[in-house]
Design a protein around this motif. Structure first.
Motif, PDB file in Angstrom:
ATOM      1  N   GLY A 109       9.793  10.435 -12.573  1.00  0.00           N
ATOM      2  CA  GLY A 109       9.309  11.285 -11.501  1.00  0.00           C
ATOM      3  C   GLY A 109       8.802  12.628 -11.970  1.00  0.00           C
ATOM      4  O   GLY A 109       7.900  13.214 -11.380  1.00  0.00           O
ATOM      5  N   ALA A 110       9.374  13.157 -13.034  1.00  0.00           N
ATOM      6  CA  ALA A 110       8.978  14.432 -13.623  1.00  0.00           C
ATOM      7  C   ALA A 110       9.612  14.504 -15.003  1.00  0.00           C
ATOM      8  O   ALA A 110      10.407  13.640 -15.386  1.00  0.00           O
ATOM      9  CB  ALA A 110       9.427  15.601 -12.743  1.00  0.00           C
ATOM     10  N   HIS A 142       9.582   5.344  -2.333  1.00  0.00           N
ATOM     11  CA  HIS A 142       8.917   5.727  -3.574  1.00  0.00           C
ATOM     12  C   HIS A 142       8.922   4.558  -4.546  1.00  0.00           C
ATOM     13  O   HIS A 142       9.876   3.787  -4.592  1.00  0.00           O
ATOM     14  CB  HIS A 142       9.635   6.935  -4.204  1.00  0.00           C
ATOM     15  CG  HIS A 142       8.877   7.562  -5.322  1.00  0.00           C
ATOM     16  ND1 HIS A 142       9.014   7.151  -6.619  1.00  0.00           N
ATOM     17  CD2 HIS A 142       7.955   8.560  -5.333  1.00  0.00           C
ATOM     18  CE1 HIS A 142       8.224   7.872  -7.397  1.00  0.00           C
ATOM     19  NE2 HIS A 142       7.573   8.728  -6.638  1.00  0.00           N
ATOM     20  N   ALA A 143       7.861   4.423  -5.329  1.00  0.00           N
ATOM     21  CA  ALA A 143       7.742   3.293  -6.259  1.00  0.00           C
ATOM     22  C   ALA A 143       8.926   3.226  -7.220  1.00  0.00           C
ATOM     23  O   ALA A 143       9.357   2.129  -7.612  1.00  0.00           O
ATOM     24  CB  ALA A 143       6.428   3.396  -7.039  1.00  0.00           C
ATOM     25  N   PHE A 144       9.462   4.362  -7.614  1.00  0.00           N
ATOM     26  CA  PHE A 144      10.603   4.408  -8.518  1.00  0.00           C
ATOM     27  C   PHE A 144      11.829   3.776  -7.858  1.00  0.00           C
ATOM     28  O   PHE A 144      12.563   2.997  -8.467  1.00  0.00           O
ATOM     29  CB  PHE A 144      10.862   5.865  -8.896  1.00  0.00           C
ATOM     30  CG  PHE A 144      11.864   6.079 -10.008  1.00  0.00           C
ATOM     31  CD1 PHE A 144      12.279   5.049 -10.827  1.00  0.00           C
ATOM     32  CD2 PHE A 144      12.376   7.349 -10.241  1.00  0.00           C
ATOM     33  CE1 PHE A 144      13.194   5.266 -11.852  1.00  0.00           C
ATOM     34  CE2 PHE A 144      13.287   7.584 -11.262  1.00  0.00           C
ATOM     35  CZ  PHE A 144      13.696   6.539 -12.067  1.00  0.00           C
ATOM     36  N   GLY A 145      12.050   4.089  -6.574  1.00  0.00           N
ATOM     37  CA  GLY A 145      13.232   3.601  -5.874  1.00  0.00           C
ATOM     38  C   GLY A 145      13.226   2.112  -5.639  1.00  0.00           C
ATOM     39  O   GLY A 145      14.168   1.398  -6.011  1.00  0.00           O
ATOM     40  N   ILE A 146      12.163   1.603  -5.003  1.00  0.00           N
ATOM     41  CA  ILE A 146      12.117   0.169  -4.726  1.00  0.00           C
ATOM     42  C   ILE A 146      11.923  -0.612  -6.025  1.00  0.00           C
ATOM     43  O   ILE A 146      12.404  -1.739  -6.162  1.00  0.00           O
ATOM     44  CB  ILE A 146      11.021  -0.168  -3.694  1.00  0.00           C
ATOM     45  CG1 ILE A 146      11.147  -1.620  -3.230  1.00  0.00           C
ATOM     46  CG2 ILE A 146       9.631   0.122  -4.236  1.00  0.00           C
ATOM     47  CD1 ILE A 146      12.478  -1.981  -2.597  1.00  0.00           C
ATOM     48  N   LEU A 176       1.691   6.587 -13.061  1.00  0.00           N
ATOM     49  CA  LEU A 176       1.251   6.988 -11.740  1.00  0.00           C
ATOM     50  C   LEU A 176       1.459   5.808 -10.809  1.00  0.00           C
ATOM     51  O   LEU A 176       1.540   4.658 -11.251  1.00  0.00           O
ATOM     52  CB  LEU A 176      -0.234   7.376 -11.725  1.00  0.00           C
ATOM     53  CG  LEU A 176      -0.714   8.521 -12.617  1.00  0.00           C
ATOM     54  CD1 LEU A 176      -1.028   8.018 -14.014  1.00  0.00           C
ATOM     55  CD2 LEU A 176      -1.973   9.154 -12.022  1.00  0.00           C
ATOM     56  N   THR A 177       1.518   6.077  -9.515  1.00  0.00           N
ATOM     57  CA  THR A 177       1.631   4.993  -8.543  1.00  0.00           C
ATOM     58  C   THR A 177       0.544   3.959  -8.773  1.00  0.00           C
ATOM     59  O   THR A 177       0.784   2.747  -8.654  1.00  0.00           O
ATOM     60  CB  THR A 177       1.534   5.550  -7.113  1.00  0.00           C
ATOM     61  OG1 THR A 177       2.547   6.542  -6.928  1.00  0.00           O
ATOM     62  CG2 THR A 177       1.709   4.446  -6.084  1.00  0.00           C
ATOM     63  N   ILE A 183       0.877  -1.171   0.000  1.00  0.00           N
ATOM     64  CA  ILE A 183       0.000   0.000   0.000  1.00  0.00           C
ATOM     65  C   ILE A 183       0.910   1.215   0.000  1.00  0.00           C
ATOM     66  O   ILE A 183       1.646   1.450   0.965  1.00  0.00           O
ATOM     67  CB  ILE A 183      -0.931   0.047   1.221  1.00  0.00           C
ATOM     68  CG1 ILE A 183      -1.855  -1.168   1.256  1.00  0.00           C
ATOM     69  CG2 ILE A 183      -1.756   1.337   1.220  1.00  0.00           C
ATOM     70  CD1 ILE A 183      -2.692  -1.255   2.535  1.00  0.00           C
ATOM     71  N   ILE A 184       0.900   1.961  -1.101  1.00  0.00           N
ATOM     72  CA  ILE A 184       1.756   3.143  -1.227  1.00  0.00           C
ATOM     73  C   ILE A 184       0.863   4.376  -1.124  1.00  0.00           C
ATOM     74  O   ILE A 184      -0.056   4.557  -1.929  1.00  0.00           O
ATOM     75  CB  ILE A 184       2.522   3.146  -2.554  1.00  0.00           C
ATOM     76  CG1 ILE A 184       3.398   1.892  -2.669  1.00  0.00           C
ATOM     77  CG2 ILE A 184       3.365   4.396  -2.691  1.00  0.00           C
ATOM     78  CD1 ILE A 184       4.123   1.763  -3.997  1.00  0.00           C
TER      79      ILE A 184
END
Length: 545
Positions: free
Chosen positions: A303-304, A227-231, A327-328, A178-179
């Motif tokens: 991220g951007a 963050h979803a990008f990191g993990i 998106l997440t 759950i993010i």
């Protein structure tokens, strides 16, 4: 229910394949300490064994800490025993930490010791235990049982069978994480992602990008794991056999020459800084190799939006920096540019397993196996985010190019209405400054006003170079007529491209950048419009005096 592969099974398949080869390199006093695949697997099994004693399927476990090997071990251990990971961004204030813990029904919490002081001041109702990520021993002076990581792992060694049993029972539609989304308004919503969601997104990513990446590639990792990008980057590395060197926000760019990575996944700000380093070293391929270590073959920015000039500049040097959109709620990607099909004015084309279409008002709608299960304990918001045919409503407005690439035009709900009744999408103006070398952020303001104004933050290095002022105090430079003239010229150039009611009439130049720590940017470095308006409201209102 259907059994499928999932992130923990991916890990143990790689452990079997790579064995004593290094998986992580952790900075220490002597340089780096290596962690093998076998050690990684053993640590996950031991910690997972501990969690089987009291944690059941679908129980929620929160993770609060800086980027670390222990964070990754905890993430994999939780999911291996059918627990649900609730990552909490470490910059979160105490009231938000309390909200995340209580709203998610977290039964256990992994955290760094530094957070115990904040935790002592908030309501921890429902939480049963805390495990310290950065301590071998526990604490006896806290209001809950507190275990050290090594202490928990030692206790878990005797529960290998329970761990293996739980691992074998993980299902495709089990909730994996759950993010909580760092939205621009309101309390964050908990995005529920299943193992099937995450695996579908990873499979598409790997099918598109793995041909560009050598086996057992060296990766330089600094991204926040909450963050979803990191993990997500770490989990991709688990699938592809990467050797990941850890770095920090402050030293990651200085580590390139030493680590010599093959891959680098990062947010735009760091790609921009890396490009400036290459230019300062000579700007040619030899300079690129010198700065990056000579082995960088794969880059991804997320991220951007990354400035077009940076993408083009790297491409001319021989590196295609891949960019996408998502998106997440989409695990997290919907579109991506790719080696054989890219357009720097776009966010790419849809993932192989994703369907996209545009609604009548231009909103991007999505379907696919990576689309989330809904918002945790928020059926109303879940219902609102899907249309009658089950399409996920992204909230972003898009356009298709003639050759099938997607462009993001605006956020649907971020519309300013001037006192003259004109509807103005601020992002449509702001994106015109994305490639400006001097302006870091421009935030349009003027809802209900006769004309539009804007907050401007700057790129100090580029400004100093343009004005020939390498050493003048920054506060003096920001207040100077020369800088005002430079910014006014940038705004005037863009104003020529806009309708009269869209033009920026006045600006406030901030001496300070927008930051995540001040809650003015999201964890993925996107501006929080409402928070920025609150922070700079008096300065912006003064422009109308």
């Amino acid at each position: 229910m259907q059994r499928v592969s999932h992130q923990s099974l991916d890990l143990f398949e790689s452990v079997s394949k790579w064995g004593d080869s290094p998986r992580f390199f952790l900075p220490d006093a002597n340089g780096y300490q290596s962690i093998s695949w076998n050690q990684y697997g053993d640590d996950v099994r031991a910690l997972g064994g501990f969690l089987t004693q009291g944690l059941g399927a679908d129980d929620k476990v929160a993770l609060l800490g800086q980027t670390s090997y222990s964070w990754i071990v905890a993430y994999s251990a939780i999911q291996s025993v059918r627990g649900v990971v609730v990552p909490i961004y470490p910059a979160s204030k105490a009231d938000l930490i309390e909200y995340f813990l209580q709203h998610s029904d977290a039964k256990a919490l992994f955290c760094d010791q530094a957070f115990l002081t904040e935790l002592a001041s908030i309501d921890l109702a429902g939480l049963e235990q805390i495990i310290l990520l950065d301590s071998d021993s526990g604490r006896t002076d806290f209001k809950l049982p507190v275990y050290g990581l090594a202490q928990a792992q030692e206790q878990g060694l005797g529960h290998r069978e329970a761990f293996d049993q739980a691992l074998s029972e993980v299902q495709a539609e089990d909730l994996a994480t759950i993010i909580y989304t760092s939205g621009t308004t309101g309390l964050p919503k908990g995005v529920m992602l299943s193992h099937a969601n995450l695996e579908a997104s990873a499979a598409d990513w790997i099918s598109l990008n793995s041909p560009m990446i050598p086996e057992q590639a060296v990766d330089l990792h600094w991204l926040p794991l909450a963050h979803a990008f990191g993990i997500g980057a770490i989990m991709l590395g688990n699938r592809l056999g990467w050797q990941s060197y850890f770095a920090t926000v402050k030293n990651v760019l200085d580590k390139f020459a030493e680590v010599r990575p093959h891959t680098f996944l990062s947010v735009p700000a760091y790609w921009e800084k890396l490009y400036l380093m290459v230019q300062a070293a000579g700007g040619d391929r030899a300079a690129f190799d010198k700065v990056t270590g000579g082995r960088l073959v794969f880059g991804l920015s997320g991220g951007a939006g990354l400035k077009k000039e940076i993408k083009q500049g790297f491409h001319e040097l021989g590196l295609l920096v891949i960019e996408g959109y998502g998106l997440t709620e989409c695990s997290p990607t919907l579109t991506m540019n790719r080696k054989d099909k890219f357009n720097f004015d776009s966010v790419g084309v849809p993932y192989p397993s994703v369907q996209l279409k545009l609604a009548e008002d231009g909103e991007i709608l999505a379907k696919g196996p990576n689309i989330f299960k809904g918002y945790f304990k928020n059926p109303e918001a879940t219902a609102e985010t899907f249309d009658a045919e089950g399409w996920f409503k992204t909230g972003d407005v898009g356009q298709w190019t003639e050759d099938g690439f997607l462009r993001i035009v605006d956020r649907k709900k971020e519309i300013l209405v001037t006192s003259g009744g004109k509807n103005v999408p601020p992002a449509n103006i702001e994106q015109r400054y994305q490639d400006n070398p001097y302006i870091q952020h421009l935030i349009v303001y003027g809802d209900g006003k006769k004309f539009l104004t804007a907050l401007v933050t700057l790129n100090p290095d580029a400004v100093r170079e343009a004005l020939g002022e390498p050493s003048l105090a920054w506060s003096e430079l920001v207040a100077s007529d020369a800088l005002k003239a430079l910014v006014d010229a940038q705004v005037a150039a863009v104003n020529q491209q806009l309708a009269s009611y869209e033009t920026i009439k006045k600006v406030y130049i901030s001496p300070e950048p927008l930051s995540v720590e001040e809650n003015l940017l999201t964890a993925s470095f996107k501006p929080r419009r409402k928070a920025i308006y609150e922070r700079y409201g008096s300065e912006l209102e003064a422009l109308y005096a």
